[in-house]
Write a protein that holds these residues in place. Sequence first.
Motif, PDB file in Angstrom:
ATOM      1  N   UNK A  55      44.868  38.112  67.272  1.00  9.66           N
ATOM      2  CA  UNK A  55      44.681  36.820  66.476  1.00  9.66           C
ATOM      3  C   UNK A  55      44.694  36.913  65.342  1.00  9.66           C
ATOM      4  N   UNK A  56      43.855  38.007  64.796  1.00 11.23           N
ATOM      5  CA  UNK A  56      43.869  38.138  63.284  1.00 11.23           C
ATOM      6  C   UNK A  56      45.135  38.515  62.606  1.00 11.23           C
ATOM      7  N   UNK A  57      45.928  39.534  63.473  1.00 14.92           N
ATOM      8  CA  UNK A  57      47.382  39.864  62.999  1.00 14.92           C
ATOM      9  C   UNK A  57      48.160  38.522  62.869  1.00 14.92           C
ATOM     10  N   UNK A  58      48.083  37.485  63.585  1.00 19.08           N
ATOM     11  CA  UNK A  58      48.728  36.413  63.592  1.00 19.08           C
ATOM     12  C   UNK A  58      48.466  35.506  62.602  1.00 19.08           C
ATOM     13  N   UNK A  59      47.056  35.414  62.202  1.00 17.73           N
ATOM     14  CA  UNK A  59      46.566  34.776  60.944  1.00 17.73           C
ATOM     15  C   UNK A  59      47.303  35.362  59.700  1.00 17.73           C
ATOM     16  N   UNK A  60      47.035  36.690  59.662  1.00 19.31           N
ATOM     17  CA  UNK A  60      47.775  37.625  58.453  1.00 19.31           C
ATOM     18  C   UNK A  60      49.209  37.222  58.300  1.00 19.31           C
ATOM     19  N   UNK A  61      50.089  37.233  59.505  1.00 26.61           N
ATOM     20  CA  UNK A  61      51.418  37.237  59.222  1.00 26.61           C
ATOM     21  C   UNK A  61      51.588  35.664  58.873  1.00 26.61           C
ATOM     22  N   UNK A  62      50.971  34.554  59.206  1.00 19.40           N
ATOM     23  CA  UNK A  62      50.936  33.165  58.734  1.00 19.40           C
ATOM     24  C   UNK A  62      50.682  33.211  57.411  1.00 19.40           C
ATOM     25  N   UNK A  63      49.572  33.844  56.806  1.00 18.86           N
ATOM     26  CA  UNK A  63      49.068  33.859  55.318  1.00 18.86           C
ATOM     27  C   UNK A  63      50.154  34.468  54.578  1.00 18.86           C
ATOM     28  N   UNK A  64      50.671  35.497  54.795  1.00 15.07           N
ATOM     29  CA  UNK A  64      51.764  36.196  53.801  1.00 15.07           C
ATOM     30  C   UNK A  64      52.930  35.059  53.938  1.00 15.07           C
ATOM     31  N   UNK A  65      53.526  34.647  55.069  1.00 17.79           N
ATOM     32  CA  UNK A  65      54.643  33.939  54.706  1.00 17.79           C
ATOM     33  C   UNK A  65      54.305  32.555  54.160  1.00 17.79           C
ATOM     34  N   UNK A  66      53.031  31.753  54.299  1.00 19.42           N
ATOM     35  CA  UNK A  66      53.058  30.596  53.560  1.00 19.42           C
ATOM     36  C   UNK A  66      52.465  30.954  52.074  1.00 19.42           C
ATOM     37  N   UNK A  67      51.741  31.911  51.808  1.00 19.39           N
ATOM     38  CA  UNK A  67      51.481  32.317  50.467  1.00 19.39           C
ATOM     39  C   UNK A  67      52.843  32.423  49.700  1.00 19.39           C
ATOM     40  N   UNK A  68      53.803  33.228  50.300  1.00 23.51           N
ATOM     41  CA  UNK A  68      55.076  33.616  49.725  1.00 23.51           C
ATOM     42  C   UNK A  68      55.804  32.273  49.195  1.00 23.51           C
ATOM     43  N   UNK A  69      55.784  31.340  49.980  1.00 25.77           N
ATOM     44  CA  UNK A  69      56.408  30.184  49.991  1.00 25.77           C
ATOM     45  C   UNK A  69      55.876  29.167  48.731  1.00 25.77           C
ATOM     46  N   UNK A  70      54.750  29.352  48.759  1.00 23.97           N
ATOM     47  CA  UNK A  70      53.830  28.889  47.849  1.00 23.97           C
ATOM     48  C   UNK A  70      54.137  29.216  46.306  1.00 23.97           C
ATOM     49  N   UNK A  71      54.050  30.576  46.339  1.00 24.95           N
ATOM     50  CA  UNK A  71      54.538  31.293  45.058  1.00 24.95           C
ATOM     51  C   UNK A  71      55.848  30.989  44.684  1.00 24.95           C
ATOM     52  N   UNK A  72      57.014  30.848  45.487  1.00 26.74           N
ATOM     53  CA  UNK A  72      58.268  30.476  45.146  1.00 26.74           C
ATOM     54  C   UNK A  72      58.126  29.103  44.737  1.00 26.74           C
ATOM     55  N   UNK A  73      57.420  28.305  45.237  1.00 27.84           N
ATOM     56  CA  UNK A  73      57.245  26.916  44.888  1.00 27.84           C
ATOM     57  C   UNK A  73      56.956  26.516  43.559  1.00 27.84           C
ATOM     58  N   UNK A  74      55.859  27.356  43.248  1.00 25.52           N
ATOM     59  CA  UNK A  74      55.313  27.327  41.930  1.00 25.52           C
ATOM     60  C   UNK A  74      56.026  27.883  40.902  1.00 25.52           C
ATOM     61  N   UNK A  75      56.836  28.904  41.152  1.00 26.36           N
ATOM     62  CA  UNK A  75      57.704  29.802  40.322  1.00 26.36           C
ATOM     63  C   UNK A  75      58.821  28.669  39.960  1.00 26.36           C
ATOM     64  N   UNK A  76      59.358  27.780  40.574  1.00 25.74           N
ATOM     65  CA  UNK A  76      60.472  27.140  40.622  1.00 25.74           C
ATOM     66  C   UNK A  76      59.981  25.748  39.707  1.00 25.74           C
ATOM     67  N   UNK A  77      59.004  25.271  40.082  1.00 22.08           N
ATOM     68  CA  UNK A  77      58.198  24.360  39.121  1.00 22.08           C
ATOM     69  C   UNK A  77      58.130  24.937  37.957  1.00 22.08           C
ATOM     70  N   UNK A  78      57.624  25.962  37.388  1.00 22.15           N
ATOM     71  CA  UNK A  78      57.547  26.627  36.222  1.00 22.15           C
ATOM     72  C   UNK A  78      59.084  26.688  35.514  1.00 22.15           C
ATOM     73  N   UNK A  79      60.032  27.046  36.335  1.00 22.07           N
ATOM     74  CA  UNK A  79      61.377  27.149  35.633  1.00 22.07           C
ATOM     75  C   UNK A  79      61.780  25.748  35.422  1.00 22.07           C
TER      76      UNK A  79
END
Length: 208
Positions: A146-170
Amino acid sequence: MTVEVDGRPVSRFEYNKVRALLAYLIVESESPHRREALAGLLWPDQSEKAALDSLRNALAKLRQSIGDQEAQPPYLLITKDSILFNQASDHWLDKTHFLLLLDSTKTHRHRRIECCPTCTERLKQTAELYRGEFLEGFYLADSDLFNDWISLKRQKLSHMALETLSKLVSIYERRGEYAQALDYTQRLVELDPCQEETYTQAMRLLAS
């Protein structure tokens, strides 16, 4: 993890396995989950019979907590073999809307995203939905799966959020709206303070 029913916070989960069961079912709602698989995920150290009994008990407490028996349609679709969160039930999940907004910016027709007010607004809404890591601070001491499942979801969603913020900055930097761009740069620093490029970007925006 915040859960509300009819606008009121739900705080009667009793123990973490009930919360974990709800989180897994609602996020992974594309197909039914066999009881044996859920029992093995949440109670890996128990025998199959004991794990299934634990699942049955947690499911009963979950249904009581969210008022599943009174909901029309019900939140959970339950058979003797499987359990599925009902996507047709009256619910709202931030992760679902986060992904829908992002997908809509990829399918929307425009020449350049920085020239598209519709997609800019959708990116802003996406950024607002990301308020921290997926199930931040939540884990099960006795379930690595279960903790591995959480970790994978966290990484994926965090990456998407960072990409979104980078696009807004640009987008805002290209428009010359430096204060707005700086706001999103500061959010990037808060979410990922180890990226030197973000600090360089922030100094450039401050100078502008």
